[in-house]
Write a protein that holds these residues in place. Structure first.
Motif, mmCIF file in Angstrom:
data_model
loop_
_atom_site.group_PDB
_atom_site.id
_atom_site.type_symbol
_atom_site.label_atom_id
_atom_site.label_comp_id
_atom_site.label_asym_id
_atom_site.label_seq_id
_atom_site.Cartn_x
_atom_site.Cartn_y
_atom_site.Cartn_z
ATOM 1 N N GLY A 58 6.888 -13.708 30.117
ATOM 2 C CA GLY A 58 6.467 -12.574 29.294
ATOM 3 C C GLY A 58 5.993 -11.395 30.124
ATOM 4 O O GLY A 58 6.395 -10.247 29.887
ATOM 5 N N VAL A 59 5.149 -11.674 31.111
ATOM 6 C CA VAL A 59 4.653 -10.603 31.979
ATOM 7 C C VAL A 59 5.798 -10.000 32.780
ATOM 8 O O VAL A 59 5.866 -8.783 32.959
ATOM 9 C CB VAL A 59 3.534 -11.123 32.911
ATOM 10 C CG1 VAL A 59 3.233 -10.145 34.026
ATOM 11 C CG2 VAL A 59 2.282 -11.417 32.103
ATOM 12 N N TYR A 60 6.728 -10.826 33.232
ATOM 13 C CA TYR A 60 7.870 -10.328 34.006
ATOM 14 C C TYR A 60 8.679 -9.319 33.194
ATOM 15 O O TYR A 60 8.951 -8.210 33.655
ATOM 16 C CB TYR A 60 8.757 -11.500 34.431
ATOM 17 C CG TYR A 60 9.994 -11.088 35.187
ATOM 18 C CD1 TYR A 60 9.911 -10.729 36.523
ATOM 19 C CD2 TYR A 60 11.233 -11.053 34.573
ATOM 20 C CE1 TYR A 60 11.046 -10.361 37.237
ATOM 21 C CE2 TYR A 60 12.369 -10.681 35.272
ATOM 22 C CZ TYR A 60 12.267 -10.344 36.600
ATOM 23 O OH TYR A 60 13.393 -9.971 37.297
ATOM 24 N N PHE A 61 9.059 -9.713 31.977
ATOM 25 C CA PHE A 61 9.892 -8.817 31.173
ATOM 26 C C PHE A 61 9.123 -7.590 30.710
ATOM 27 O O PHE A 61 9.689 -6.501 30.627
ATOM 28 C CB PHE A 61 10.520 -9.568 29.998
ATOM 29 C CG PHE A 61 11.683 -10.407 30.435
ATOM 30 C CD1 PHE A 61 12.868 -9.814 30.850
ATOM 31 C CD2 PHE A 61 11.593 -11.784 30.452
ATOM 32 C CE1 PHE A 61 13.941 -10.577 31.278
ATOM 33 C CE2 PHE A 61 12.658 -12.559 30.880
ATOM 34 C CZ PHE A 61 13.836 -11.945 31.286
ATOM 35 N N PHE A 62 7.838 -7.731 30.437
ATOM 36 C CA PHE A 62 7.033 -6.558 30.093
ATOM 37 C C PHE A 62 7.021 -5.573 31.253
ATOM 38 O O PHE A 62 7.238 -4.371 31.065
ATOM 39 C CB PHE A 62 5.598 -6.966 29.725
ATOM 40 C CG PHE A 62 4.710 -5.787 29.489
ATOM 41 C CD1 PHE A 62 4.772 -5.104 28.281
ATOM 42 C CD2 PHE A 62 3.840 -5.334 30.470
ATOM 43 C CE1 PHE A 62 3.968 -4.000 28.052
ATOM 44 C CE2 PHE A 62 3.032 -4.230 30.255
ATOM 45 C CZ PHE A 62 3.097 -3.558 29.044
ATOM 46 N N ARG A 63 6.794 -6.083 32.451
ATOM 47 C CA ARG A 63 6.750 -5.221 33.631
ATOM 48 C C ARG A 63 8.128 -4.633 33.932
ATOM 49 O O ARG A 63 8.251 -3.479 34.348
ATOM 50 C CB ARG A 63 6.231 -5.995 34.838
ATOM 51 C CG ARG A 63 4.779 -6.400 34.678
ATOM 52 C CD ARG A 63 4.360 -7.427 35.690
ATOM 53 N NE ARG A 63 4.259 -6.831 37.015
ATOM 54 C CZ ARG A 63 4.271 -7.538 38.131
ATOM 55 N NH1 ARG A 63 4.389 -8.839 38.103
ATOM 56 N NH2 ARG A 63 4.158 -6.941 39.289
ATOM 57 N N LEU A 64 9.173 -5.425 33.707
ATOM 58 C CA LEU A 64 10.535 -4.968 33.972
ATOM 59 C C LEU A 64 10.914 -3.805 33.055
ATOM 60 O O LEU A 64 11.453 -2.793 33.508
ATOM 61 C CB LEU A 64 11.517 -6.125 33.790
ATOM 62 C CG LEU A 64 12.978 -5.854 34.108
ATOM 63 C CD1 LEU A 64 13.143 -5.532 35.582
ATOM 64 C CD2 LEU A 64 13.816 -7.063 33.747
ATOM 65 N N PHE A 65 10.601 -3.936 31.771
ATOM 66 C CA PHE A 65 11.014 -2.918 30.809
ATOM 67 C C PHE A 65 9.990 -1.806 30.623
ATOM 68 O O PHE A 65 10.275 -0.824 29.944
ATOM 69 C CB PHE A 65 11.355 -3.567 29.468
ATOM 70 C CG PHE A 65 12.560 -4.452 29.554
ATOM 71 C CD1 PHE A 65 13.794 -3.936 29.930
ATOM 72 C CD2 PHE A 65 12.469 -5.804 29.286
ATOM 73 C CE1 PHE A 65 14.903 -4.751 30.018
ATOM 74 C CE2 PHE A 65 13.580 -6.621 29.371
ATOM 75 C CZ PHE A 65 14.797 -6.094 29.740
ATOM 76 N N SER A 66 8.820 -1.918 31.218
ATOM 77 C CA SER A 66 7.822 -0.855 31.095
ATOM 78 C C SER A 66 7.918 0.138 32.255
ATOM 79 O O SER A 66 7.122 1.071 32.330
ATOM 80 C CB SER A 66 6.413 -1.446 31.021
ATOM 81 O OG SER A 66 6.056 -2.022 32.261
ATOM 82 N N GLY A 67 8.854 -0.064 33.135
ATOM 83 C CA GLY A 67 9.053 0.872 34.232
ATOM 84 C C GLY A 67 8.135 0.631 35.414
ATOM 85 O O GLY A 67 7.816 1.552 36.157
ATOM 86 N N SER A 68 7.719 -0.596 35.616
ATOM 87 C CA SER A 68 6.858 -0.931 36.738
ATOM 88 C C SER A 68 7.575 -0.647 38.056
ATOM 89 O O SER A 68 8.779 -0.864 38.190
ATOM 90 C CB SER A 68 6.482 -2.415 36.668
ATOM 91 O OG SER A 68 5.866 -2.834 37.853
ATOM 92 N N GLU A 69 6.825 -0.158 39.028
ATOM 93 C CA GLU A 69 7.400 0.095 40.349
ATOM 94 C C GLU A 69 7.561 -1.198 41.148
ATOM 95 O O GLU A 69 8.283 -1.233 42.131
ATOM 96 C CB GLU A 69 6.508 1.058 41.125
ATOM 97 C CG GLU A 69 6.429 2.435 40.524
ATOM 98 C CD GLU A 69 5.456 3.335 41.269
ATOM 99 O OE1 GLU A 69 4.916 2.920 42.305
ATOM 100 O OE2 GLU A 69 5.241 4.457 40.798
ATOM 101 N N ILE A 70 6.879 -2.232 40.719
ATOM 102 C CA ILE A 70 6.890 -3.488 41.468
ATOM 103 C C ILE A 70 8.057 -4.372 41.041
ATOM 104 O O ILE A 70 8.736 -4.968 41.866
ATOM 105 C CB ILE A 70 5.551 -4.221 41.283
ATOM 106 C CG1 ILE A 70 4.432 -3.365 41.863
ATOM 107 C CG2 ILE A 70 5.576 -5.600 41.917
ATOM 108 C CD1 ILE A 70 3.058 -3.832 41.515
ATOM 109 N N VAL A 71 8.302 -4.455 39.751
ATOM 110 C CA VAL A 71 9.355 -5.327 39.226
ATOM 111 C C VAL A 71 10.564 -4.471 38.855
ATOM 112 O O VAL A 71 10.452 -3.549 38.055
ATOM 113 C CB VAL A 71 8.854 -6.112 37.987
ATOM 114 C CG1 VAL A 71 9.961 -6.945 37.401
ATOM 115 C CG2 VAL A 71 7.673 -6.982 38.361
ATOM 116 N N TYR A 72 11.700 -4.770 39.472
ATOM 117 C CA TYR A 72 12.910 -4.008 39.181
ATOM 118 C C TYR A 72 14.144 -4.864 39.449
ATOM 119 O O TYR A 72 14.068 -5.903 40.085
ATOM 120 C CB TYR A 72 12.969 -2.730 40.020
ATOM 121 C CG TYR A 72 13.100 -2.975 41.501
ATOM 122 C CD1 TYR A 72 14.351 -3.128 42.085
ATOM 123 C CD2 TYR A 72 11.976 -3.072 42.309
ATOM 124 C CE1 TYR A 72 14.481 -3.352 43.448
ATOM 125 C CE2 TYR A 72 12.100 -3.294 43.671
ATOM 126 C CZ TYR A 72 13.346 -3.434 44.230
ATOM 127 O OH TYR A 72 13.473 -3.670 45.570
#
Length: 136
Positions: free
Chosen positions: A102-116
């Protein structure tokens, strides 16, 4: 002494092998997932978050990986795993997995600079492209 070393190696050979394979990536090339595939893993930012905690920068740690604060709980539960009921262990593993996904996909789709995800920057993609260009 040799027998003790043999027992340890026999029991933990897979762990030793993983460390031998992953260590060069971690210390030279960074995350093996990013290097080989061009994408962030579910734990991406966890090492940087732990380092931020060691520097007492708790807000940066939370930004690097929000689940860093449940890791001490996970370690304690892992150490006590033989004393926990099987059903509770299964529930805890499921909760941790769901939290990480859940945290991974939230970070992925929220435009996080860390997860891409940038597959073209991965070593495997670049090798395939190189071979394809040689053939064509």
């Amino acid at each position: 002494m040799k027998e003790k070393i043999k027992r340890i190696f026999k029991r933990y050979w897979i762990h030793i092998l993983v460390i031998i394979i992953v260590a060069p990536f971690y210390f030279t090339l960074g995350c093996p997932f990013r290097f080989l595939g061009g994408f962030s893993c579910f734990g991406c930012g966890m090492s940087r978050a732990a380092e931020a905690i060691l520097h007492f920068d708790f807000l940066s740690a939370l930004q690097m990986h929000p689940l860093i604060y449940i890791m001490p709980i996970a370690v304690v539960l892992f150490l006590l795993r033989k004393k926990l009921p099987e059903k509770l262990k299964n529930i805890l593993v499921a909760v941790f997995c769901i939290a990480f996904v859940g945290v991974y996909f939230f970070r992925l789709f929220s435009g996080s600079e860390i997860v891409y995800i940038d597959l073209k920057s991965g070593f495997i993609y670049q090798c395939v492209e190189y071979i394809k260009n040689l053939i064509i």
